[in-house]
Design a protein around this motif. Structure first.
Motif, PDB file in Angstrom:
ATOM      1  N   MET A   1       0.833  -1.210   0.000  1.00  0.00           N
ATOM      2  CA  MET A   1       0.000   0.000   0.000  1.00  0.00           C
ATOM      3  C   MET A   1       0.863   1.254   0.000  1.00  0.00           C
ATOM      4  SD  MET A   1      -3.491  -0.609   2.044  1.00  0.00           S
ATOM      5  CE  MET A   1      -3.868   1.052   1.670  1.00  0.00           C
ATOM      6  N   LEU A   2       1.978   1.197   0.731  1.00  0.00           N
ATOM      7  CA  LEU A   2       2.889   2.345   0.761  1.00  0.00           C
ATOM      8  C   LEU A   2       3.423   2.613  -0.645  1.00  0.00           C
ATOM      9  CD1 LEU A   2       4.409   4.334   2.667  1.00  0.00           C
ATOM     10  CD2 LEU A   2       6.305   2.732   2.564  1.00  0.00           C
ATOM     11  N   GLY A   3       3.773   1.510  -1.354  1.00  0.00           N
ATOM     12  CA  GLY A   3       4.269   1.649  -2.722  1.00  0.00           C
ATOM     13  C   GLY A   3       3.234   2.317  -3.601  1.00  0.00           C
ATOM     14  N   THR A   4       1.983   1.842  -3.504  1.00  0.00           N
ATOM     15  CA  THR A   4       0.912   2.439  -4.308  1.00  0.00           C
ATOM     16  C   THR A   4       0.755   3.911  -3.962  1.00  0.00           C
ATOM     17  OG1 THR A   4      -0.150   0.306  -4.093  1.00  0.00           O
ATOM     18  CG2 THR A   4      -1.457   2.058  -5.060  1.00  0.00           C
ATOM     19  N   PHE A   5       0.822   4.205  -2.650  1.00  0.00           N
ATOM     20  CA  PHE A   5       0.675   5.591  -2.203  1.00  0.00           C
ATOM     21  C   PHE A   5       1.787   6.477  -2.782  1.00  0.00           C
ATOM     22  CE2 PHE A   5       2.123   8.720   1.006  1.00  0.00           C
ATOM     23  CZ  PHE A   5       1.065   9.604   0.903  1.00  0.00           C
ATOM     24  N   LEU A   6       3.042   6.013  -2.669  1.00  0.00           N
ATOM     25  CA  LEU A   6       4.163   6.834  -3.133  1.00  0.00           C
ATOM     26  C   LEU A   6       4.065   7.090  -4.628  1.00  0.00           C
ATOM     27  CD1 LEU A   6       7.170   5.304  -1.159  1.00  0.00           C
ATOM     28  CD2 LEU A   6       5.943   7.423  -0.712  1.00  0.00           C
ATOM     29  N   VAL A   7       3.661   6.046  -5.384  1.00  0.00           N
ATOM     30  CA  VAL A   7       3.608   6.174  -6.832  1.00  0.00           C
ATOM     31  C   VAL A   7       2.448   7.064  -7.262  1.00  0.00           C
ATOM     32  CG1 VAL A   7       3.188   4.904  -8.957  1.00  0.00           C
ATOM     33  CG2 VAL A   7       4.710   3.956  -7.250  1.00  0.00           C
ATOM     34  N   ARG A   8       1.289   6.863  -6.636  1.00  0.00           N
ATOM     35  CA  ARG A   8       0.081   7.545  -7.109  1.00  0.00           C
ATOM     36  C   ARG A   8      -0.089   8.958  -6.563  1.00  0.00           C
ATOM     37  NH1 ARG A   8      -1.640   5.293 -11.695  1.00  0.00           N
ATOM     38  NH2 ARG A   8      -1.194   3.082 -11.550  1.00  0.00           N
ATOM     39  N   SER A   9       0.540   9.275  -5.422  1.00  0.00           N
ATOM     40  CA  SER A   9       0.301  10.585  -4.827  1.00  0.00           C
ATOM     41  C   SER A   9       1.239  11.641  -5.394  1.00  0.00           C
ATOM     42  CB  SER A   9       0.478  10.510  -3.315  1.00  0.00           C
ATOM     43  OG  SER A   9       1.840  10.278  -3.018  1.00  0.00           O
ATOM     44  N   GLY A  10       2.340  11.214  -6.046  1.00  0.00           N
ATOM     45  CA  GLY A  10       3.293  12.183  -6.581  1.00  0.00           C
ATOM     46  C   GLY A  10       4.073  12.876  -5.486  1.00  0.00           C
ATOM     47  N   ILE A  11       4.107  12.264  -4.287  1.00  0.00           N
ATOM     48  CA  ILE A  11       4.775  12.896  -3.152  1.00  0.00           C
ATOM     49  C   ILE A  11       6.282  12.867  -3.329  1.00  0.00           C
ATOM     50  CG2 ILE A  11       4.970  10.873  -1.667  1.00  0.00           C
ATOM     51  CD1 ILE A  11       3.795  12.610   0.587  1.00  0.00           C
ATOM     52  N   LEU A  12       6.776  11.860  -4.060  1.00  0.00           N
ATOM     53  CA  LEU A  12       8.205  11.772  -4.351  1.00  0.00           C
ATOM     54  C   LEU A  12       8.434  12.062  -5.825  1.00  0.00           C
ATOM     55  CD1 LEU A  12       9.202   8.509  -2.477  1.00  0.00           C
ATOM     56  CD2 LEU A  12       9.963  10.798  -1.942  1.00  0.00           C
ATOM     57  N   THR A  13       9.565  12.636  -6.139  1.00  0.00           N
ATOM     58  CA  THR A  13       9.884  12.904  -7.529  1.00  0.00           C
ATOM     59  C   THR A  13      10.561  11.665  -8.108  1.00  0.00           C
ATOM     60  OG1 THR A  13      10.464  15.031  -6.647  1.00  0.00           O
ATOM     61  CG2 THR A  13      10.777  14.716  -8.982  1.00  0.00           C
ATOM     62  N   SER A  14      10.138  11.281  -9.308  1.00  0.00           N
ATOM     63  CA  SER A  14      10.664  10.053  -9.872  1.00  0.00           C
ATOM     64  C   SER A  14      10.788  10.189 -11.378  1.00  0.00           C
ATOM     65  CB  SER A  14       9.715   8.898  -9.532  1.00  0.00           C
ATOM     66  OG  SER A  14       9.703   7.948 -10.546  1.00  0.00           O
ATOM     67  N   VAL A  15      11.633   9.365 -12.002  1.00  0.00           N
ATOM     68  CA  VAL A  15      11.724   9.404 -13.465  1.00  0.00           C
ATOM     69  C   VAL A  15      10.473   8.814 -14.106  1.00  0.00           C
ATOM     70  CG1 VAL A  15      14.225   9.267 -13.523  1.00  0.00           C
ATOM     71  CG2 VAL A  15      12.887   7.170 -13.696  1.00  0.00           C
ATOM     72  N   HIS A  16       9.721   8.024 -13.349  1.00  0.00           N
ATOM     73  CA  HIS A  16       8.483   7.469 -13.883  1.00  0.00           C
ATOM     74  C   HIS A  16       7.397   8.521 -13.740  1.00  0.00           C
ATOM     75  CE1 HIS A  16      10.848   3.959 -13.170  1.00  0.00           C
ATOM     76  NE2 HIS A  16       9.953   3.163 -13.691  1.00  0.00           N
TER      77      HIS A  16
ATOM     78  N   GLY B   1       2.924   6.061  12.931  1.00  0.00           N
ATOM     79  CA  GLY B   1       2.042   7.228  13.063  1.00  0.00           C
ATOM     80  C   GLY B   1       2.761   8.506  12.657  1.00  0.00           C
ATOM     81  N   GLY B   2       4.017   8.644  13.108  1.00  0.00           N
ATOM     82  CA  GLY B   2       4.819   9.811  12.742  1.00  0.00           C
ATOM     83  C   GLY B   2       4.995   9.914  11.238  1.00  0.00           C
ATOM     84  N   LEU B   3       5.238   8.758  10.610  1.00  0.00           N
ATOM     85  CA  LEU B   3       5.405   8.733   9.149  1.00  0.00           C
ATOM     86  C   LEU B   3       4.142   9.242   8.457  1.00  0.00           C
ATOM     87  CD1 LEU B   3       7.192   5.506   7.881  1.00  0.00           C
ATOM     88  CD2 LEU B   3       7.774   7.877   7.466  1.00  0.00           C
ATOM     89  N   PHE B   4       2.977   8.761   8.952  1.00  0.00           N
ATOM     90  CA  PHE B   4       1.716   9.155   8.327  1.00  0.00           C
ATOM     91  C   PHE B   4       1.505  10.661   8.460  1.00  0.00           C
ATOM     92  CE2 PHE B   4      -0.247   4.688   8.913  1.00  0.00           C
ATOM     93  CZ  PHE B   4       0.473   4.254   7.821  1.00  0.00           C
ATOM     94  N   VAL B   5       1.871  11.208   9.642  1.00  0.00           N
ATOM     95  CA  VAL B   5       1.742  12.648   9.824  1.00  0.00           C
ATOM     96  C   VAL B   5       2.621  13.366   8.804  1.00  0.00           C
ATOM     97  CG1 VAL B   5       2.244  14.567  11.386  1.00  0.00           C
ATOM     98  CG2 VAL B   5       1.108  12.505  12.249  1.00  0.00           C
ATOM     99  N   LEU B   6       3.851  12.850   8.635  1.00  0.00           N
ATOM    100  CA  LEU B   6       4.776  13.445   7.667  1.00  0.00           C
ATOM    101  C   LEU B   6       4.185  13.401   6.262  1.00  0.00           C
ATOM    102  CD1 LEU B   6       7.662  14.506   6.976  1.00  0.00           C
ATOM    103  CD2 LEU B   6       8.294  12.124   6.622  1.00  0.00           C
ATOM    104  N   PHE B   7       3.638  12.223   5.890  1.00  0.00           N
ATOM    105  CA  PHE B   7       3.039  12.090   4.552  1.00  0.00           C
ATOM    106  C   PHE B   7       1.913  13.100   4.370  1.00  0.00           C
ATOM    107  CE2 PHE B   7       4.135   7.310   4.287  1.00  0.00           C
ATOM    108  CZ  PHE B   7       5.420   7.641   3.933  1.00  0.00           C
ATOM    109  N   GLY B   8       1.058  13.180   5.397  1.00  0.00           N
ATOM    110  CA  GLY B   8      -0.078  14.081   5.311  1.00  0.00           C
ATOM    111  C   GLY B   8       0.380  15.519   5.142  1.00  0.00           C
ATOM    112  N   TYR B   9       1.425  15.889   5.931  1.00  0.00           N
ATOM    113  CA  TYR B   9       1.946  17.245   5.840  1.00  0.00           C
ATOM    114  C   TYR B   9       2.487  17.511   4.441  1.00  0.00           C
ATOM    115  CZ  TYR B   9       5.236  21.083   6.380  1.00  0.00           C
ATOM    116  OH  TYR B   9       5.928  22.244   6.214  1.00  0.00           O
ATOM    117  N   GLN B  10       3.254  16.536   3.907  1.00  0.00           N
ATOM    118  CA  GLN B  10       3.871  16.742   2.592  1.00  0.00           C
ATOM    119  C   GLN B  10       2.826  16.803   1.486  1.00  0.00           C
ATOM    120  OE1 GLN B  10       6.673  17.647   1.863  1.00  0.00           O
ATOM    121  NE2 GLN B  10       8.152  16.998   3.383  1.00  0.00           N
TER     122      GLN B  10
END
Lengths: 654, 178
Positions: free
Chosen positions: A289-304, B16-25
């Motif tokens: 789920m974390l992988g899906t989140f990182l890929v779909r949210s655009g929170i990280l910059t990636s070449v993809h 939990g801290g990670l989720f807060v960070l994600f939410g903030y970002q």
């Protein structure tokens, strides 16, 4: 009308998931008054599977007939596209891929409801309830923020087509392969939650979970191998792993699943490592789920480049918080009731598997930290990027000892073993390693990491075959064959990585037609450059005659290709594959003086990386078949015994 | 068992801290360009060897001789650098003195690049480990800095120079000379 049918089926699925959740809770309560409600859990799961399949079938149909009044079809398809890409286009986008995800999830749920008979009834009910709870979140996500059946009015005359970079048969099946793997891990997660709720963390629970982990793991392996090869030949950079956030997003669930697979084996065979297996079950799905989140949210910059949407990102984050946070809190509350399990000594199969688990978890932690670190420092306004100089040496610290244990571990007996018993084999392996290390070092003084890589590849290759010694190969269980093949695959892939890193050679030249270019054992002659055009692209194509060690020349045609809708430039590299490596040729631009930029790589044994990866997946598939056939045979035997009992009872009565 | 429980609660807290960070970002706007903190500051000390044999290298002293210059950060392996080559040529024709810093490059590749796409530079230093690039506060290639005659950074352009950017850069260069 057809599209609405799909949407209605999907809403019904969501309603049934709600029913399944309530029925599961009723079953978990176990009170007689709620027995009628609890009986509905299994049928709810089965009907849900049928309706989801219907809904996905509708989407496939809409793409097959190119119904442009549906937004998703208009955005992603085109009536002139080949049928196979029309169909793959249905899940080559966000909404369609999420529908595929829930469909596979529903089918998996239906399969458990229909076939699983080994779990105690209350655990089964809790598992179905947990499964429905997870599914409900995804239905909500799909229906509220990613509706695939949304209409577009007025309907456009023609569709927007699919990105030409993505018109690739390998890529059409790459994302769904990973998704199937993620779903498999979600089933393992539901079983873990079910077992925690009823305090039934037993070897039987591990045996029920194991086929799902194995299946998920095989698909994740194939997905990663295919993705790596795609990046290698399509991006034209000659590399096969870039530690890009999107690659890491697929690697992390795989690492967790690998650890889970091994610890579930210990739990199934020896009733040890209970808490650890539960924890890994939660982590493996969290990583998907974390992988899906990182890929779909655009929170990280990636070449993809993905179409990113912060609203969807928030939605997935909410789901992540509920499921992962919930499961961890539940585990913390139940920690006292998960008994410790059987004891074992360090010098045992379990001991080796614990080392494997700790090392894999450490690597997972390293990759996770490296991937999220830029996000963490960004919150304090410091920008960093983390790349190979961090990932390679730091993960090597754990990979190298893990590989030594991999070579020796399968030789150990369960529970307790003595070093004296395996000393001859151990010394032989160490001797082999020393010979390879010295030999390679004297023959070609390569860097320390590839040198250790080649040494360990030799040790693991031989070590992985040693369990076959002294066994009747025809009577050996399939699961053991699977282990041997997968471990051998690790050695093959490792050798490919080390050899490519140490021995690859590269030439970049500006060449006139008729010029000769040499790289390693290869000699290339630039025979000509001509423009060619395809249905939606134009390119310049070189004719490059290459010969290996002066042998028969082979004609290759690297292209620099330009698509015009949308305008995209790609490098169509030419590959010449031999058993001992690949020649990789890319064509660049033309200079003002008329010379062409040609880039050649000789990459010894690079293909072994992917052959090794496929061997690992094959080993997993064989082990899965072995487990399933043993289970089927046991069921058959149990039915025979039950029949005989009925017969005897009837005879006694009559 | 007690240790397991403590470990799990710590894990819950970390997650939990990670989720807060994600939410903030997630709520933070994504800015694609990171302006260097060095704009308005004097150049760091550096002395780079020549990137190719036939041209001089680059040091801080070269950029503090009274004449404003453009410093172009580029690399032969960088695709946008090829795209901006015509604009650098335009700038040079308009009278700009351009010096280059080649990032993580090899002399033969730089020579090839200049041969293929033109050479607008009067000097090129080789920055093999991106050290000077990082000290300048540059986060990628290509980037172009305006340096006044006293070795102070007055302007930073991120990314390739497109035709519409040429006038802005010339203006900044004139300002730096004033």
């Amino acid at each position: 009308m057809i599209a609405e049918l799909g949407l209605v089926a999907l809403w019904l699925c969501a309603a049934l998931a709600g029913l399944q959740l309530v029925a599961g809770i009723a079953g978990l309560q176990g009170s007689a008054g709620l027995a009628g409600l609890a009986m509905l859990a299994r049928p709810a799961a089965l009907v849900q599977a049928l309706l989801c399949a219907l809904s996905f079938g509708v989407l496939l149909y809409l793409f097959a007939v190119t119904d442009l009044s549906v937004n998703l079809v208009a955005m992603n398809s085109h009536s002139d596209k080949p049928m196979i890409f029309k169909l793959s286009g249905s899940f080559g986008n966000h909404e369609g891929s999420m529908l595929l995800w829930v469909t596979v999830m529903a089918l998996a749920g239906g399969l458990i409801a229909a076939l699983e008979r080994r779990l105690p009834e209350r655990t089964m009910m809790a598992t179905l309830g947990a499964q429905a709870f997870v599914a409900l979140g995804f239905y909500a996500f799909l229906l509220l923020s990613s509706n695939p059946f949304e209409r577009l009015s007025p309907a456009p005359a023609q569709g927007n087509g699919l990105n030409p970079l993505l018109q690739d048969i390998g890529l059409a099946f790459h994302p769904p392969t990973l998704y199937f793997g993620y779903v498999g891990l979600s089933v393992a997660f539901s079983i873990v939650v079910g077992a925690l709720l009823t305090r039934q963390v037993t070897p039987e629970f591990a045996r029920v979970m194991r086929p799902w982990i194995l299946g998920a793991w095989v698909l994740l392996t194939i997905g990663i191998v295919a993705g790596s090869y795609w990046a290698y030949y399509e991006l034209g950079w000659g590399g096969w792993w870039f530690w890009d956030p999107v690659e890491n997003a697929a690697l992390m669930p795989w690492l967790a699943a690998t650890a889970l697979l091994h610890s579930a084996s210990v739990l199934a065979s020896r009733d040890a490592l209970r808490a650890w297996t539960v924890l890994l079950g939660v982590i493996a799905f969290s990583m998907s789920m974390l992988g899906t989140f990182l890929v779909r949210s655009g929170i990280l910059t990636s070449v993809h480049a993905f179409a990113v949407d912060p609203e969807r990102g928030s939605f997935i984050l909410a789901l992540l918080t509920i499921y992962i946070g919930g499961a961890l809190v539940l585990f913390a509350l139940r920690a006292g009731t998960v008994a410790e399990g059987e004891r074992f000594t360090v010098m045992s199969r379990e001991g080796a598997l614990v080392v494997n688990n700790v090392a894999l978890s450490a690597i997972l932690g390293i990759v996770l930290l490296g991937t999220l670190y830029p996000l963490l420092t960004e919150a304090f306004d410091v920008r960093v990027s983390v790349g190979p100089p961090y990932f390679n040496p730091v993960s090597a610290i754990f990979v190298l000892p893990m590989l030594v244990v991999l070579a020796v571990g399968p030789l150990l007996h369960w529970r307790r073993d003595s070093f004296a018993r395996i000393r001859p084999m151990f010394l032989a392996l160490v001797g082999l390693g020393a010979v390879v290390l010295l030999g390679v070092w004297l023959w070609s003084g390569i860097a320390i990491l590839p040198l250790l890589g080649i040494t360990l590849a030799a040790m693991v290759a031989v070590g992985s075959l040693l369990p076959l010694r002294g066994r009747n190969l025809r009577r050996m269980p399939l699961a053991v064959w699977g282990m041997v093949i997968a471990h051998f695959g690790v050695a093959v892939a490792l050798f490919g990585m080390a050899a490519d890193t140490a021995y690859q050679q590269e030439r970049l030249v500006a060449a006139n037609v008729g010029d000769i270019i040499e790289v390693g054992p290869w000699t290339g002659t630039l025979a000509g450059v001509v423009p060619v055009s395809g249905p939606n692209w134009q390119s310049i194509e070189a004719s490059l005659a290459v010969s290996y060690k002066g042998g028969e020349p082979i004609m290759t045609h690297p292209q620099a290709r330009a698509f015009w809708s949308p305008p995209t430039e790609t490098s169509e590299v030419a590959l010449v594959t031999r058993w001992n490596g690949q020649l990789y040729a890319a064509l660049g631009n033309q200079a003002e003086d008329g010379r062409w930029q040609v880039r050649l790589w000789w990459k010894p044994f690079v293909t072994w990386i992917w052959y090794g990866g496929l061997l690992i997946a094959l080993g997993g598939a064989i082990a899965l078949m072995g487990r399933l056939s043993v289970d089927l045979r046991r069921r058959w035997a149990q039915r025979k015994i039950a029949d005989r009992k009925v017969d005897q009872a009837e005879r006694a009565a009559g | 068992m007690k240790r397991l429980r403590i470990f799990l609660w710590v894990l819950v807290a970390v997650v939990g801290g990670l989720f807060v960070l994600f939410g903030y970002q997630l709520t933070q706007p994504k800015d694609e360009f990171i302006q260097s903190a060095m704009v308005g500051e004097p150049l760091p000390d550096f002395d780079l060897r020549p990137a190719i044999d036939t041209m001089p290298g680059l040091s801080k002293a070269d950029l503090a001789d009274g004449k404003p210059r453009l410093v172009n950060i580029f690399a032969s392996w960088c695709l946008p650098c090829r795209a901006e080559a015509p604009q650098l040529e335009t700038l040079r024709a308009a009278g700009a003195d351009i010096v280059g810093i080649a990032i993580r490059d090899r002399p033969e590749d730089v020579a090839m690049f200049l041969q293929l796409y033109g050479n607008p530079f009067t000097a090129i230093g080789a920055d093999d480990i991106s050290q000077v690039q990082l000290e300048l506060g540059s986060s990628g290639v290509p980037e172009t800095f305006v340096i006044d005659g006293n070795g102070v950074i007055t302007y930073q352009h991120i990314g390739d120079i497109r035709p519409e950017h040429v006038q802005t850069i010339l203006y900044q260069l004139r300002e730096a000379g004033a």
